[in-house]
Design a protein around this motif. Sequence first.
Motif, PDB file in Angstrom:
ATOM      1  N   GLY A  18       0.823  -1.212   0.000  1.00 31.62           N
ATOM      2  CA  GLY A  18       0.000   0.000   0.000  1.00 31.62           C
ATOM      3  C   GLY A  18       0.850   1.252   0.000  1.00 31.62           C
ATOM      4  N   ILE A  19       1.908   1.253   0.814  1.00 30.71           N
ATOM      5  CA  ILE A  19       2.781   2.430   0.873  1.00 30.71           C
ATOM      6  C   ILE A  19       3.428   2.671  -0.488  1.00 30.71           C
ATOM      7  CG2 ILE A  19       4.984   3.268   1.808  1.00 30.71           C
ATOM      8  CD1 ILE A  19       4.177   2.090   4.501  1.00 30.71           C
ATOM      9  N   ALA A  22       0.794   3.958  -2.875  1.00 28.89           N
ATOM     10  CA  ALA A  22       0.385   5.313  -2.503  1.00 28.89           C
ATOM     11  C   ALA A  22       1.435   6.336  -2.906  1.00 28.89           C
ATOM     12  CB  ALA A  22       0.134   5.393  -0.999  1.00 28.89           C
ATOM     13  N   THR A 208       9.812  14.087  12.114  1.00 25.15           N
ATOM     14  CA  THR A 208       8.976  15.139  11.547  1.00 25.15           C
ATOM     15  C   THR A 208       8.604  16.233  12.546  1.00 25.15           C
ATOM     16  OG1 THR A 208       7.987  13.451  10.144  1.00 25.15           O
ATOM     17  CG2 THR A 208       6.870  15.573  10.240  1.00 25.15           C
ATOM     18  N   ILE A 236       6.295  17.789   3.846  1.00 26.31           N
ATOM     19  CA  ILE A 236       5.189  16.843   3.663  1.00 26.31           C
ATOM     20  C   ILE A 236       4.083  17.120   4.689  1.00 26.31           C
ATOM     21  CG2 ILE A 236       4.512  14.406   3.763  1.00 26.31           C
ATOM     22  CD1 ILE A 236       7.388  13.727   2.936  1.00 26.31           C
ATOM     23  N   ALA A 237       4.476  17.248   5.961  1.00 28.67           N
ATOM     24  CA  ALA A 237       3.483  17.423   7.016  1.00 28.67           C
ATOM     25  C   ALA A 237       2.743  18.751   6.861  1.00 28.67           C
ATOM     26  CB  ALA A 237       4.149  17.340   8.387  1.00 28.67           C
ATOM     27  N   GLY A 240       0.543  18.517   3.730  1.00 29.75           N
ATOM     28  CA  GLY A 240      -0.535  17.551   3.932  1.00 29.75           C
ATOM     29  C   GLY A 240      -1.579  18.059   4.910  1.00 29.75           C
ATOM     30  N   ALA A 241      -1.135  18.868   5.905  1.00 26.29           N
ATOM     31  CA  ALA A 241      -2.073  19.382   6.898  1.00 26.29           C
ATOM     32  C   ALA A 241      -2.893  20.533   6.336  1.00 26.29           C
ATOM     33  CB  ALA A 241      -1.310  19.835   8.144  1.00 26.29           C
ATOM     34  N   TYR A 251      -0.496  19.008  -4.628  1.00 26.71           N
ATOM     35  CA  TYR A 251      -0.863  17.781  -3.915  1.00 26.71           C
ATOM     36  C   TYR A 251       0.119  16.668  -4.265  1.00 26.71           C
ATOM     37  CZ  TYR A 251      -3.826  13.822  -2.432  1.00 26.71           C
ATOM     38  OH  TYR A 251      -4.313  12.689  -1.849  1.00 26.71           O
ATOM     39  N   PHE A 255       3.758  13.547  -2.567  1.00 25.96           N
ATOM     40  CA  PHE A 255       4.106  12.146  -2.808  1.00 25.96           C
ATOM     41  C   PHE A 255       5.499  12.015  -3.426  1.00 25.96           C
ATOM     42  CE2 PHE A 255      -0.418  12.613  -2.602  1.00 25.96           C
ATOM     43  CZ  PHE A 255      -0.801  11.578  -1.790  1.00 25.96           C
TER      44      PHE A 255
ATOM     45  N   ILE B 137       5.762   9.753   9.121  1.00 31.36           N
ATOM     46  CA  ILE B 137       5.066  10.635   8.173  1.00 31.36           C
ATOM     47  C   ILE B 137       4.657   9.855   6.919  1.00 31.36           C
ATOM     48  CG2 ILE B 137       7.169  11.471   6.990  1.00 31.36           C
ATOM     49  CD1 ILE B 137       4.300  13.749   7.920  1.00 31.36           C
ATOM     50  N   ILE B 138       5.418   8.797   6.584  1.00 30.32           N
ATOM     51  CA  ILE B 138       5.081   7.973   5.410  1.00 30.32           C
ATOM     52  C   ILE B 138       3.751   7.246   5.667  1.00 30.32           C
ATOM     53  CG2 ILE B 138       5.829   6.035   3.966  1.00 30.32           C
ATOM     54  CD1 ILE B 138       7.683   8.227   3.453  1.00 30.32           C
ATOM     55  N   PHE B 139       3.539   6.818   6.910  1.00 29.08           N
ATOM     56  CA  PHE B 139       2.240   6.210   7.236  1.00 29.08           C
ATOM     57  C   PHE B 139       1.124   7.243   7.077  1.00 29.08           C
ATOM     58  CE2 PHE B 139       5.040   3.150   9.201  1.00 29.08           C
ATOM     59  CZ  PHE B 139       4.370   1.960   9.016  1.00 29.08           C
ATOM     60  N   ILE B 141       1.109   9.597   4.834  1.00 26.80           N
ATOM     61  CA  ILE B 141       0.842   9.669   3.398  1.00 26.80           C
ATOM     62  C   ILE B 141      -0.060   8.512   2.980  1.00 26.80           C
ATOM     63  CG2 ILE B 141       1.893   9.515   1.102  1.00 26.80           C
ATOM     64  CD1 ILE B 141       4.268  11.008   2.098  1.00 26.80           C
ATOM     65  N   LEU B 142       0.229   7.309   3.509  1.00 30.35           N
ATOM     66  CA  LEU B 142      -0.606   6.133   3.208  1.00 30.35           C
ATOM     67  C   LEU B 142      -2.058   6.406   3.588  1.00 30.35           C
ATOM     68  CD1 LEU B 142      -0.675   3.029   2.481  1.00 30.35           C
ATOM     69  CD2 LEU B 142      -0.420   2.626   4.922  1.00 30.35           C
ATOM     70  N   LEU B 144      -3.526   9.353   4.022  1.00 29.72           N
ATOM     71  CA  LEU B 144      -4.071  10.420   3.190  1.00 29.72           C
ATOM     72  C   LEU B 144      -4.531   9.861   1.849  1.00 29.72           C
ATOM     73  CD1 LEU B 144      -4.393  13.554   2.731  1.00 29.72           C
ATOM     74  CD2 LEU B 144      -2.123  13.489   1.724  1.00 29.72           C
ATOM     75  N   ALA B 145      -3.679   9.029   1.232  1.00 26.41           N
ATOM     76  CA  ALA B 145      -3.975   8.547  -0.118  1.00 26.41           C
ATOM     77  C   ALA B 145      -5.127   7.550  -0.121  1.00 26.41           C
ATOM     78  CB  ALA B 145      -2.725   7.926  -0.732  1.00 26.41           C
ATOM     79  N   PHE B 146      -5.124   6.601   0.838  1.00 23.49           N
ATOM     80  CA  PHE B 146      -6.094   5.509   0.764  1.00 23.49           C
ATOM     81  C   PHE B 146      -7.351   5.743   1.596  1.00 23.49           C
ATOM     82  CE2 PHE B 146      -2.571   2.836  -0.821  1.00 23.49           C
ATOM     83  CZ  PHE B 146      -3.219   2.369  -1.954  1.00 23.49           C
ATOM     84  N   MET B 234      -1.355  14.565   8.725  1.00 18.16           N
ATOM     85  CA  MET B 234      -1.619  14.228   7.327  1.00 18.16           C
ATOM     86  C   MET B 234      -3.061  13.776   7.111  1.00 18.16           C
ATOM     87  SD  MET B 234       1.227  14.722   5.781  1.00 18.16           S
ATOM     88  CE  MET B 234       1.032  13.895   4.213  1.00 18.16           C
TER      89      MET B 234
END
Lengths: 284, 302
Positions: A18-19, A22, A208, A236-237, A240-241, A251, A255, B137-139, B141-142, B144-146, B234
Amino acid sequence: MIGALAVCAAISILVTIGIVIALLVPSLQFFGEVSPVEFFTSTDWAPLFKPASFGVLPLIVGTLNTTLWACLVCLPLGLATAIYLSEYAHPRARAVIKPVLEVLAGIPTVVLGYFALTFLTPLLRDLGWQVEIFNAFSAGIIIGVLLLPTVASLSEDAMKAVPSALREGSFGLGANRFQVSTRVVVPAAISGIAASFVLAISRAIGETTIVLIAAGQLPQTTMRPGSTVETMTAFIAATGAGDVPVGSISYKTIFAVGLTLFVITFVLNIFAIRMVRRFREVYE
Amino acid sequence: MNGANRTATAAAQRSVRDALTGRQHRSITATVFMVFIMASTAVGLIALAVLLFTVLQDGLPYLDPVLFENGPSMDPNIAGARPAIMASILMAVVLVATALPVAIGTAVYLEEFAPKDRWWIRLIELNIQNLAAIPSIIFGILGLAFLVRGIGLGPVLLAGALILGLQMLPTVIIATREALRAVPDTVRQGGMALGATRLQVVRREVLPAAIPGIATGSILGLSRAIGETAPLLMVGAATFVSFNPGLLTQYTVLPILIYQWIRLPQEAFQGLAAAAIIVLLAILISMNGVAIWMRNRFERKW
């Protein structure tokens, strides 16, 4: 019943898959719009401005800036603590110190970020060093404090795995404790110690919350410790926030930067895992 | 070369003389080294002490009933942390109900049932070790995406809990496997010699014997998840949530609230952040206290 247990075990694989999905899918779309050459060589990072510019180098240098100070704290002090606990400390002292260090490792990162911003940075300024309110140095030092127990504990495990016959042989030849520690035990445990170092570097790069609070969000290609920087994780944080529209190029930058971070830490982690295996194979 | 030889000879003579006279071989370097490693050890301990002192000094004046009764506000005099505290507790409950069973199941499978020499089992093990070291933070992203955008769950508490659950899997799996490994094989062999199946042996003998270790690892993983900030940023943990949270509502947890208060310019909010830190640390320390108590009370030496 056993089938249900196997399904549980499969979930961890699904998480990794999944990671990867994603990160990869939006990143590929991103690199369809922004050339990888610009991404990795341009020194201007302004994805949310117009005209936008997508050079990830300032974020990578910002990350290196905080990671360097973290490593200067956690690698030498962690190794020294490990040598003390493994080779010098009285069992009773060890029984007190180890759990206290575990408490330090368990302090939430938001608390350490608060500490960096409201204690360390003002302290540096009082000492006459004109650092920015948000600076790479304070964040890095506190990340180092966070990781010190990790390095100490993993290195100590590696040293404890060195057979005592090696120590006794060298004491028998007239070596003192200093010589036994530095010339016999540390070299014998070197792959485990190296693994703890690599793991700490990987965690420092991925930290982070502390950098978000104490190092700031201003992308600059500088290694000056007193400067405000933006790390990959902080970008990223923060992005994303915020409210970035799905599918927009801003966006997708989340990624692309996430993938860069993932690849760097993944390589370091695999390296560390292999080194730990090696010292286990030698002595177990 | 001559000079090097002479030095070596002198060193050898000295060490023979020391050995014969029974004199302890000491050097300044050795003493300096010992002072250095003791001072290094002290750095970690002092940092912890200063940290706790600073937080208490900043936060105690703001630690009052308002903090536990009120919701967020832009006025520091009436701002409180009640919805955040409630959400943190609810989050812990969800984690216990979802992530813990999966983690313990994985560990039991890998340790008791899996064919250890197969490549895919080794892959799962390597994968878990790697997951344990992936940045949090990668979790995020996971998630956020899914969860938040992908299946459209939105920024709700359940999405945050699921992501923290995935993130704590490796910690609990690794601790549980160690606890299971510490149960000696004679227990398993004894059970099977009496005609029990592998599953019965695991359920009635091995698991009960490993409970202290499993509980300690679970609480460790849980307390890390409760203190986590970055991945929740996230998946949209909000700041101003004034109602008591449910599974499918917006939420804020203590670390997120602390993070937001730190960023506000008024000095009073720094004090409130410190007070909320005291509450968070109190929750974590009491959880760890339970873990230590269980370890001491129930641990068996084989």
